[in-house]
Scaffold this motif. Structure first.
Motif, PDB file in Angstrom:
ATOM      1  N   THR A  96       0.824  -1.215   0.000  1.00 28.82           N
ATOM      2  CA  THR A  96       0.000   0.000   0.000  1.00 28.82           C
ATOM      3  C   THR A  96       0.858   1.264   0.000  1.00 28.82           C
ATOM      4  O   THR A  96       0.379   2.337   0.368  1.00 28.82           O
ATOM      5  CB  THR A  96      -0.937   0.005   1.227  1.00 28.82           C
ATOM      6  OG1 THR A  96      -0.156  -0.237   2.403  1.00 28.82           O
ATOM      7  CG2 THR A  96      -2.009  -1.059   1.120  1.00 28.82           C
ATOM      8  N   SER A  97       2.121   1.120  -0.407  1.00 23.76           N
ATOM      9  CA  SER A  97       3.003   2.282  -0.524  1.00 23.76           C
ATOM     10  C   SER A  97       3.514   2.406  -1.955  1.00 23.76           C
ATOM     11  O   SER A  97       3.372   1.486  -2.769  1.00 23.76           O
ATOM     12  CB  SER A  97       4.200   2.138   0.430  1.00 23.76           C
ATOM     13  OG  SER A  97       3.818   2.382   1.752  1.00 23.76           O
ATOM     14  N   LEU A 145       3.343   7.926   2.628  1.00 19.87           N
ATOM     15  CA  LEU A 145       3.233   6.578   2.045  1.00 19.87           C
ATOM     16  C   LEU A 145       3.660   6.536   0.585  1.00 19.87           C
ATOM     17  O   LEU A 145       3.817   5.459   0.002  1.00 19.87           O
ATOM     18  CB  LEU A 145       1.787   6.066   2.166  1.00 19.87           C
ATOM     19  CG  LEU A 145       1.275   5.956   3.605  1.00 19.87           C
ATOM     20  CD1 LEU A 145      -0.206   5.600   3.607  1.00 19.87           C
ATOM     21  CD2 LEU A 145       2.067   4.910   4.377  1.00 19.87           C
ATOM     22  N   GLN A 152      13.028   6.875   4.227  1.00 27.60           N
ATOM     23  CA  GLN A 152      11.793   7.668   4.260  1.00 27.60           C
ATOM     24  C   GLN A 152      12.155   9.108   3.964  1.00 27.60           C
ATOM     25  O   GLN A 152      12.928   9.724   4.710  1.00 27.60           O
ATOM     26  CB  GLN A 152      11.127   7.559   5.634  1.00 27.60           C
ATOM     27  CG  GLN A 152       9.860   8.388   5.790  1.00 27.60           C
ATOM     28  CD  GLN A 152       8.695   7.826   4.977  1.00 27.60           C
ATOM     29  OE1 GLN A 152       8.353   6.662   5.077  1.00 27.60           O
ATOM     30  NE2 GLN A 152       8.097   8.668   4.149  1.00 27.60           N
ATOM     31  N   GLN A 210      14.007   3.311  10.099  1.00 28.38           N
ATOM     32  CA  GLN A 210      12.990   2.269  10.026  1.00 28.38           C
ATOM     33  C   GLN A 210      13.154   1.511   8.713  1.00 28.38           C
ATOM     34  O   GLN A 210      13.731   2.032   7.755  1.00 28.38           O
ATOM     35  CB  GLN A 210      11.583   2.862  10.059  1.00 28.38           C
ATOM     36  CG  GLN A 210      11.241   3.649   8.780  1.00 28.38           C
ATOM     37  CD  GLN A 210       9.752   3.924   8.594  1.00 28.38           C
ATOM     38  OE1 GLN A 210       9.286   4.988   8.963  1.00 28.38           O
ATOM     39  NE2 GLN A 210       9.010   2.967   8.031  1.00 28.38           N
ATOM     40  N   GLY A 242       7.961  -2.719   5.195  1.00 28.45           N
ATOM     41  CA  GLY A 242       7.541  -4.004   4.639  1.00 28.45           C
ATOM     42  C   GLY A 242       6.706  -3.865   3.388  1.00 28.45           C
ATOM     43  O   GLY A 242       6.602  -4.829   2.608  1.00 28.45           O
ATOM     44  N   LYS A 267       6.354   4.295  15.578  1.00 30.47           N
ATOM     45  CA  LYS A 267       4.993   4.513  15.103  1.00 30.47           C
ATOM     46  C   LYS A 267       4.070   4.468  16.315  1.00 30.47           C
ATOM     47  O   LYS A 267       4.334   3.738  17.276  1.00 30.47           O
ATOM     48  CB  LYS A 267       4.583   3.410  14.108  1.00 30.47           C
ATOM     49  CG  LYS A 267       5.598   3.161  12.997  1.00 30.47           C
ATOM     50  CD  LYS A 267       5.722   4.327  12.067  1.00 30.47           C
ATOM     51  CE  LYS A 267       6.785   4.059  11.011  1.00 30.47           C
ATOM     52  NZ  LYS A 267       7.031   5.212  10.158  1.00 30.47           N
ATOM     53  N   ILE A 317       2.211   7.684  11.709  1.00 29.72           N
ATOM     54  CA  ILE A 317       3.475   7.176  11.144  1.00 29.72           C
ATOM     55  C   ILE A 317       4.600   8.209  10.972  1.00 29.72           C
ATOM     56  O   ILE A 317       5.352   8.087   9.989  1.00 29.72           O
ATOM     57  CB  ILE A 317       3.177   6.473   9.821  1.00 29.72           C
ATOM     58  CG1 ILE A 317       2.533   7.428   8.786  1.00 29.72           C
ATOM     59  CG2 ILE A 317       2.384   5.221   9.994  1.00 29.72           C
ATOM     60  CD1 ILE A 317       2.470   6.902   7.384  1.00 29.72           C
ATOM     61  N   HIS A 345      -1.687   6.496   9.051  1.00 28.81           N
ATOM     62  CA  HIS A 345      -1.583   5.512   7.969  1.00 28.81           C
ATOM     63  C   HIS A 345      -2.973   5.246   7.387  1.00 28.81           C
ATOM     64  O   HIS A 345      -3.947   5.099   8.121  1.00 28.81           O
ATOM     65  CB  HIS A 345      -0.993   4.208   8.517  1.00 28.81           C
ATOM     66  CG  HIS A 345      -0.297   3.375   7.489  1.00 28.81           C
ATOM     67  ND1 HIS A 345      -0.926   2.947   6.342  1.00 28.81           N
ATOM     68  CD2 HIS A 345       0.975   2.911   7.416  1.00 28.81           C
ATOM     69  CE1 HIS A 345      -0.061   2.235   5.623  1.00 28.81           C
ATOM     70  NE2 HIS A 345       1.097   2.209   6.246  1.00 28.81           N
ATOM     71  N   GLY A 390       1.240  -0.575   8.333  1.00 33.68           N
ATOM     72  CA  GLY A 390       2.461  -1.137   7.767  1.00 33.68           C
ATOM     73  C   GLY A 390       2.545  -2.642   8.023  1.00 33.68           C
ATOM     74  O   GLY A 390       1.927  -3.164   8.953  1.00 33.68           O
ATOM     75  N   VAL A 391       3.330  -3.328   7.208  1.00 32.85           N
ATOM     76  CA  VAL A 391       3.493  -4.778   7.365  1.00 32.85           C
ATOM     77  C   VAL A 391       4.158  -5.090   8.709  1.00 32.85           C
ATOM     78  O   VAL A 391       3.646  -5.884   9.511  1.00 32.85           O
ATOM     79  CB  VAL A 391       4.363  -5.346   6.219  1.00 32.85           C
ATOM     80  CG1 VAL A 391       4.650  -6.826   6.447  1.00 32.85           C
ATOM     81  CG2 VAL A 391       3.689  -5.118   4.876  1.00 32.85           C
ATOM     82  N   ALA A 403       4.530  -3.105  11.172  1.00 33.94           N
ATOM     83  CA  ALA A 403       3.705  -2.560  12.253  1.00 33.94           C
ATOM     84  C   ALA A 403       2.591  -3.552  12.599  1.00 33.94           C
ATOM     85  O   ALA A 403       2.280  -3.768  13.777  1.00 33.94           O
ATOM     86  CB  ALA A 403       3.125  -1.211  11.841  1.00 33.94           C
TER      87      ALA A 403
END
Ligand code: NQM
Length: 351
Positions: free
Chosen positions: A15-16, A58, A81, A93, A96, A252, A271, A276, A280-281, A283
């Motif tokens: 989803t990013s 994201l 990031q 960080q 995923g 997070k 985030i 979000h 996150g995976v 997370a």
């Protein structure tokens, strides 16, 4: 202004969305590299109007790929990031979601050879020093992005990218529970400070006068809430061995509440300054792990699954993560299914 473009793959991972580079195409010096990435993304600017970033954390992400420095991996992946409205680039960080497109990108760029109908890619996640395994559909000798798998937060269906992780506890904090406690109290709120792949602070939505069903927009519009959560985050950082986290994107901040759709629990994750759109995976793996502790905000609301499949509810649906739990309760490994897609391959021209 650079006249020469830099080779860049623009990919969706889970989803990013982010820019995937070969390390050899970027400056070796981290400060020069980060300065270049800010100019490529168009930061700092809330609209990132003069760059390729999508004005959202994201979609302002970078993966730097290189031949693996380790015998047990096929490719090195450094996640960065790029902040949207600040001149900051952080490697504090992993990610995923962006990880999901690393295997395809490594194959596209010739870093990893195709090995039949399916190619297994062992990815050294440089940020944490751990190795993930991804399975990439490669029928006919090339990556296929088409397939029947849907994930919440992404329209349509695509080829599945199964991801497997082992030994991710304490990825950035050195220990699963860096304070040694399942629960700490910060500014009067009970918090679980935990890292099973992603440093997270788990808080109860009700402690903030929330139901946990609020939308991303509602939470982001609540300045008093955001200030309270940021104050807790700044105190949690040093407690989690992360030092001063003022300029980093971890930990997070995850607000949990009871499940509403048959999952384990419901989440809303800062985030850490935007909320979000899903979760996150790492997370999700971390919050699933927190749900198994003897005490804490996650354990208090969680409904445990019987089959190791943890459905973590989030603002746009749910993410299923699999936990491999040993008889003594230790979590040996984790898995998740993502999808990825190549969106654009070309040259990017930084300002
Ligand atoms: O937790 C966003 C995302 C992430 C992180 C963020 C992630 C993960 O892209 O593994 O993927 O938390 O900043 O979903």
């Amino acid at each position: 202004m650079s006249e020469d473009g830099i080779r860049c793959l623009w990919m969706r991972g889970g989803t990013s969305k982010g820019a995937y580079f070969l390390a050899k195409d970027l400056p070796a010096d981290p400060a020069a590299r980060d300065d270049l990435l800010l100019r490529i993304m168009g930061s700092p600017d809330p609209r990132q109007i003069d760059g390729i970033g999508g004005a959202d954390p994201l979609t302002s992400k970078v993966a730097v790929l290189s031949p693996s420095s380790r015998a047990d991996a096929d490719v090195d992946y450094l996640f960065l990031q790029v902040f949207v409205d600040q001149a900051l680039v952080s490697g504090a960080q992993g990610c995923g979601n962006i990880l999901a497109a690393v295997g395809p990108a490594a194959i596209e760029r010739g870093l990893v050879p195709v090995a039949g109908e399916e190619t297994q890619v062992r990815i050294h996640m440089v940020n944490s020093g751990e190795v993930a395994t991804a399975k990439i559909a490669t029928p006919g000798g090339r990556v296929s992005y088409r397939g029947p798998t849907g994930i919440a937060g992404v329209p349509g269906t695509h080829a599945a990218v199964p991801l497997l992780f082992f030994g991710i506890a304490g990825s950035m904090c050195g220990a699963l529970l860096p304070t040694g406690n399942s629960v700490d109290v910060i500014d009067g709120a009970a918090a679980t400070l935990i890292d099973n792949g992603m440093p997270c602070v788990i808080l109860s939505a009700t402690d903030f006068g929330l139901s946990g069903m609020e939308t991303r927009e509602e939470l982001e519009a609540d300045a008093a809430l955001k200030a309270r959560i940021e104050a807790i985050r700044l105190k949690a950082g040093p407690m989690m061995n992360l030092g001063d986290v003022k300029d980093t994107s971890v930990p997070k901040m995850t607000l949990v509440s009871p499940p509403r759709a048959g999952g384990v629990l419901s989440t809303r994750t800062f985030i850490p300054h935007r909320v979000h759109a899903s979760v996150g995976v790492f997370a999700a793996i971390t919050v699933a792990t927190a749900s198994r502790l003897a005490a804490g905000p996650a354990a208090a609301v969680a409904v445990q699954p019987e089959d190791g499949r943890f459905r973590i509810e989030h603002p746009t649906g749910e993410m299923e993560v699999f936990l491999d739990i040993a008889e003594d309760g230790t979590i040996r490994g984790a898995g998740n299914i993502r999808t990825a897609r190549k969106l654009f391959d070309g040259l990017v021209f930084p300002r």
